[in-house]
Write an enzyme that holds these catalytic residues in place. Structure first.
Site: not given
Length: 200
Positions: A84, A181, A183
């Site tokens: 990002c 994202h 994660e």
């Protein structure tokens, strides 16, 4: 293997947990360390630049003297994954969906053009399924938060995944950029692929 995560803002903990899962999956005895100042870059085998606010990350990195060193190391082949805002930091060309060209501090090591806030305010955050077959994985549900878009690639930069024809995952040599994202995703596929880059 030692992986550094730029830790000014953004999802440090979430990246840490995904990396731990990827290490365990591959039986790698890895170490994960926060990176804030130039000496933290010493002896790392790869670095992750998480999401957050790209202008803020750039300004803080510049003020603490890490921006130029990071750029030098990445240009010299240090594996990096930018997610990002991190992807924005890596791009050679950045503009904003509303205000056009920006003059924020960048690493600018990847031959990609990025538009910030590409999906607009209406879609501040959303989830989508993307195809990761180009990195040897299946489909994955991923999270976009005020996401940018990679609108142009040149040189050795290549698209690894798209959403509605727009690149959301790109690679160039030692550099991996995602506009989503990873994660926050259920899968460790992207972190595993990054470790594959680090292992060479």
């Amino acid at each position: 293997m030692k992986i550094g995560i730029i830790a000014y803002q953004g999802s440090f903990e979430e990246h840490y947990l995904q990396l731990k899962r990827a290490f365990d999956k591959w039986s790698i005895n890895g170490e994960i360390t926060p990176v804030k100042i130039p000496k933290d870059l010493k002896d790392i085998d790869g670095v992750i630049i998480p999401g957050g606010e790209s202008t803020t990350i750039g300004l803080v990195a510049k003020r603490l003297g890490i921006l130029d060193e990071l750029k030098e190391k990445i240009t010299s082949g240090l594996p990096v994954m930018g997610t990002c805002a991190g992807a924005i930091m890596l791009a050679k060309e950045v503009s904003d969906a509303k205000v056009g060209k920006t003059s924020q501090p960048l690493i600018g090591a990847m031959n990609i053009s990025i538009i910030r806030n590409y999906y607009g305010r209406q879609r501040e955050s959303f989830e989508a399924i993307i195809d990761l077959s180009k990195i040897g994985k299946g489909k994955a549900n991923v999270v976009f938060i005020r996401a940018p878009a990679i609108t142009k690639l040149w040189g050795k930069a290549q698209s690894l995944a798209e959403l509605n024809g727009v690149t959301v995952l790109a690679e160039e040599n030692n550099i991996l950029a995602t506009t989503f994202h990873p994660e926050l995703s259920d899968t460790t596929s992207i972190h595993e692929y990054f470790l594959h880059l680090v292992k060479g």
